[in-house]
Scaffold this motif. Sequence first.
Motif, PDB file in Angstrom:
ATOM      1  N   GLU A  32     -32.871  10.232 -23.663  1.00 14.64           N
ATOM      2  CA  GLU A  32     -31.569  10.154 -24.320  1.00 14.64           C
ATOM      3  C   GLU A  32     -31.442   8.867 -25.135  1.00 14.64           C
ATOM      4  OE1 GLU A  32     -28.752  12.812 -21.367  1.00 14.64           O
ATOM      5  OE2 GLU A  32     -28.879  10.655 -21.021  1.00 14.64           O
ATOM      6  N   ALA A  35     -33.422   9.218 -28.289  1.00 15.59           N
ATOM      7  CA  ALA A  35     -32.743  10.065 -29.279  1.00 15.59           C
ATOM      8  C   ALA A  35     -31.666   9.286 -30.025  1.00 15.59           C
ATOM      9  CB  ALA A  35     -32.139  11.286 -28.594  1.00 15.59           C
ATOM     10  N   VAL A  36     -30.905   8.475 -29.304  1.00 19.02           N
ATOM     11  CA  VAL A  36     -29.838   7.682 -29.929  1.00 19.02           C
ATOM     12  C   VAL A  36     -30.422   6.646 -30.880  1.00 19.02           C
ATOM     13  CG1 VAL A  36     -28.025   5.980 -29.464  1.00 19.02           C
ATOM     14  CG2 VAL A  36     -28.159   8.065 -28.092  1.00 19.02           C
ATOM     15  N   MET A 118     -22.432  10.755 -26.111  1.00 21.42           N
ATOM     16  CA  MET A 118     -23.466  11.381 -25.290  1.00 21.42           C
ATOM     17  C   MET A 118     -22.864  11.789 -23.950  1.00 21.42           C
ATOM     18  SD  MET A 118     -26.245  11.365 -27.134  1.00 21.42           S
ATOM     19  CE  MET A 118     -27.610  11.524 -25.992  1.00 21.42           C
ATOM     20  N   ASP A 145     -24.607  14.910 -28.279  1.00 21.79           N
ATOM     21  CA  ASP A 145     -25.470  15.922 -27.693  1.00 21.79           C
ATOM     22  C   ASP A 145     -24.621  17.075 -27.167  1.00 21.79           C
ATOM     23  OD1 ASP A 145     -24.334  14.658 -25.487  1.00 21.79           O
ATOM     24  OD2 ASP A 145     -26.157  14.735 -24.296  1.00 21.79           O
ATOM     25  N   TYR A 229     -29.791  17.243 -29.460  1.00 22.16           N
ATOM     26  CA  TYR A 229     -29.303  15.957 -29.956  1.00 22.16           C
ATOM     27  C   TYR A 229     -29.000  16.105 -31.443  1.00 22.16           C
ATOM     28  CZ  TYR A 229     -31.729  14.586 -25.670  1.00 22.16           C
ATOM     29  OH  TYR A 229     -32.169  14.504 -24.369  1.00 22.16           O
ATOM     30  N   ASN A 231     -27.610  14.672 -35.101  1.00 21.71           N
ATOM     31  CA  ASN A 231     -27.402  13.508 -35.971  1.00 21.71           C
ATOM     32  C   ASN A 231     -26.687  14.005 -37.224  1.00 21.71           C
ATOM     33  OD1 ASN A 231     -27.507  11.170 -37.484  1.00 21.71           O
ATOM     34  ND2 ASN A 231     -29.720  11.232 -37.805  1.00 21.71           N
TER      35      ASN A 231
END
Length: 235
Positions: A32, A35-36, A118, A145, A229, A231
Motif C-alpha cells: 500500500e 502504491a501511494v 486509503m 483504493d 489503487y 491515481n
Amino acid sequence: MKGQEWYQADDVAAEYDDKRFSRGGQLIDRREKEAVLEAIAPVEDRSILEIACGTGRFTVMLAERGADVVGLDISAPMLQRGREKARQAGVSDTLEFLRGDAGRLPFPDDHFDTVVAMRFFHLADDPEAFLAEMRRVSSEQIVFDTFNRFSTRSIYNWALPMGSRLYSKSEVSVLLAKTNLTLVDVEDDFLFPYGLYRQLPNSFAEPIRSLDRTLGRVPNVDHLASVSYWNTRVR
C-alpha cells in the motif's frame, strides 16, 4: 460512515497496527505504501491531505519524504497514536493531525496538491459526496483504493465487523466522471484476500505473496484482484 464507533474505540486504536500490519500483514503495508509513493512521486514539497489517516501509516511516511502533510480522522485515539509516531520519527513540524469529518472538510477550495484516501471508500455510505469534497480541496490529484466486487473479498465480506462496500470498475468510472476526475492509472492487486496474509507469519506469507504476484500477471486474472489503487487528476 460504517464503523465510526468501532474505529473510535480505545482498544481498537491500541491494537490496530499490530492486528493488521504485523506478521504477513507487513506485506500489505509495504504494498500500500508503495502504491501511494508511486502515484504521488515526487513527494518532496507537496502539500498533502490524508483522509481517514488512522494511526498515521501514510502521513508519517510522506512527511519523512519531505511533504507538508495534514492527516484527518474521526477517531481521537487513532490520531493520538499518529502523533506519537510523528514524534518518534521526528516529523512533527511538517505533519499536523486533525479530528474531523471527511464529508465536511475544514479547508478552502484547492488547498492541497494531493488528497489521499486509503482504506476509506469501503466504509463510505455516500462515495460520490466524499469524493466530491476531496475534489473540492485538491488542486491536482486524488489517490485512493477500493475493494473489488468480483474478487475473493466478496467471499468473506459478510464476516467482517462492519462489512465493506465493494466496487466494480464501472462504478468507480462513473464516480470519477461525476466528480470531474481523470483517471491516470489503476493498479489491481492481491488475488488472495488480506485476511489470509494477516493470519500467517512472514515465512509462510512471503511465498504466497510471490504466487499471488505471478498469478496476477496472467492475462485477465488481474480483474479478479481484491483491491485496486486509483491515481486520478483534477480536470
